[in-house]
Write an enzyme that holds these catalytic residues in place. Sequence first.
Site, mmCIF file in Angstrom:
data_model
loop_
_atom_site.group_PDB
_atom_site.id
_atom_site.type_symbol
_atom_site.label_atom_id
_atom_site.label_comp_id
_atom_site.label_asym_id
_atom_site.label_seq_id
_atom_site.Cartn_x
_atom_site.Cartn_y
_atom_site.Cartn_z
ATOM 1 N N GLU A 70 41.372 67.293 79.790
ATOM 2 C CA GLU A 70 40.902 65.764 79.682
ATOM 3 C C GLU A 70 39.571 65.517 79.817
ATOM 4 O O GLU A 70 39.153 64.488 79.311
ATOM 5 C CB GLU A 70 41.817 64.908 80.943
ATOM 6 C CG GLU A 70 40.807 65.161 82.277
ATOM 7 C CD GLU A 70 40.502 66.482 82.782
ATOM 8 O OE1 GLU A 70 41.581 67.510 82.604
ATOM 9 O OE2 GLU A 70 39.780 66.809 83.527
ATOM 10 N N LYS B 257 49.019 70.660 86.952
ATOM 11 C CA LYS B 257 48.371 72.108 87.395
ATOM 12 C C LYS B 257 49.220 72.529 88.517
ATOM 13 O O LYS B 257 50.031 71.800 89.191
ATOM 14 C CB LYS B 257 46.841 71.726 88.000
ATOM 15 C CG LYS B 257 45.926 71.346 86.940
ATOM 16 C CD LYS B 257 44.665 71.338 87.666
ATOM 17 C CE LYS B 257 43.504 70.990 86.726
ATOM 18 N NZ LYS B 257 42.991 72.222 86.093
ATOM 19 N N ARG C 269 37.275 67.022 78.026
ATOM 20 C CA ARG C 269 36.721 67.058 76.538
ATOM 21 C C ARG C 269 37.124 65.670 76.058
ATOM 22 O O ARG C 269 36.230 65.043 75.221
ATOM 23 C CB ARG C 269 37.278 67.968 75.862
ATOM 24 C CG ARG C 269 38.342 68.575 75.527
ATOM 25 C CD ARG C 269 38.821 69.667 75.094
ATOM 26 N NE ARG C 269 38.992 70.632 76.093
ATOM 27 C CZ ARG C 269 39.279 72.029 76.123
ATOM 28 N NH1 ARG C 269 39.625 72.515 74.955
ATOM 29 N NH2 ARG C 269 39.421 72.662 77.113
#
Length: 501
Positions: free
Chosen positions: A353, A281, A355
């Site tokens: 991640e 990120k 899900r």
Amino acid sequence: MNFQITAKKIQDLKTDALVVFLPQDQTNTQEKSLDKWCGGEISHLRETGDFTGEGGKTRVLFQSKTRPRLVLVGLGKISTLSLETLREAGSLAVQTLKNLPVKRAAAMLPKIPRCRVRDTAQALCEAMMLGAYEFTHYKTAKKDKQEIDTVEILVEKNEQREVSTGAEDATILGRAVVAARDLGNHPANIATPAHLAQHAQDLSRKFPNKVLRIKILNRPEIERENMGALLAVSRGSDEEPKFIILEYYGKPARRRGGKSGPVIALVGKGITFDSGGINLKPSEKMEEMKYDMAGAATVLETIRAAAELKLPLNLVGLIPATENLPSGKATKPGDIIRSRSGKTIEIVNTDAEGRLVLADALDFAKQYQPKLVIDFATLTGSIMVALGDDIIGAFATGEKYLQALESAARATGEKIWPMPFDKDYEPFIKSDFADLRNQASFRYGDAIHAANFLKNFVDYPWIHLDIAGTAWATRDKPYRPKGATGSGLRLVIEFLKRFSK
Ligand code: BES
Ligand code: ZN
Ligand code: ZN
């Protein structure tokens, strides 16, 4: 904060401050007698316009020889008065009290049109507890603000019992939300998967007779369960993953065949830090990704609250807990894994991640043959784009349950909005190389793609709550100060209360 319910006369109160909630456009009998008692000070303020009862406004009258401090809190227009405006006023009241040298306070319970006194009392007490919340765990300097230990709630004699039950439930819920907020606010070096597991252990020990049962799956058991999706997410981290199972048996229908009664499963996303993994990120606000376990916190504390409230139902909490970090061992974009269900997944983006870990947990839930499964997950930035930071996105496979959840949302002020699963979008999560891909091939509407993805692992009535927007406040909101909010807890308890009737 403790609540004492009393039908004392104001003259007999021994308190540091008395809180009075007053509406804008009406002076009722309660206000008239109060005004008389303080020598017409309130009507004087109304006349001069110094206090009008406008919502969001307060006025402190400092104590005199004959009376304690008076904290006047505006409720706004009678026509807009609701439990939610009372919660806002209750939160404001407690913030005002915190800036005064007050340890013991009293509050007059106002009347809210069309609301039972029990619910009015619960709303006020919850708002006072939650409005007083501050996360000071890591501050070494002493606080300059006062803690309020006791609040006496002033009611009429015939209301005492009802108000007491409202205040008792509020105390249980308030404590649970506070604990869920703490878990979300603790940094990821403290609130690790092992810490969540320990927290669940501690909860279960607090109850006698195995009311709460706990089972923690460590890596070997997680491997034995073939939870390939959870393992793929945890590969980059040195913290051991945990799969937490916390069961509450409040309705033991075990007479026939030794089986327990129907089960509702609650699943919580427990990513204790989401760096994005190899798809790292951006640095800005990455520190906030410690709250990516907010769903887990909500589930654990919901189960504690349900047990304390002795709700007559059976709950199973399931929490896949791990960090999502990059490393030489980490899962890479393009890697293909086999989930517990047997379905293969191409991991196109390691930052999707949530899900993945939920896929294994939702599949695990099948063995309980649950009547309903509700999952809580800070799943997508997309839901925040769609609904902002105050509304939970609710994806439901059954109308019946959604309607019940909507009425619980209206009652608690925890707003939800129904979101669609969409058949036409399903091709976007099909992979060229595996059964599914974790990032859709079409960029927009990702909250829906994520929900569609999870649907592949579900064979029971199901509600998926995307709390990515609501679980963290980046601005101070009434009774939700900045930081973790404990999103979904009061909502789901209200839903379960209705469900168990
Ligand atoms: N935990 C995040 C979602 C999130 C974002 C929660 C912001 C709270 C605030 C989730 O794991 C994530 O990173 N989702 C990606 C999915 C994308 C890569 C398909 C997202 O929403 O950008
Ligand atoms: Zn992510
Ligand atoms: Zn995440």
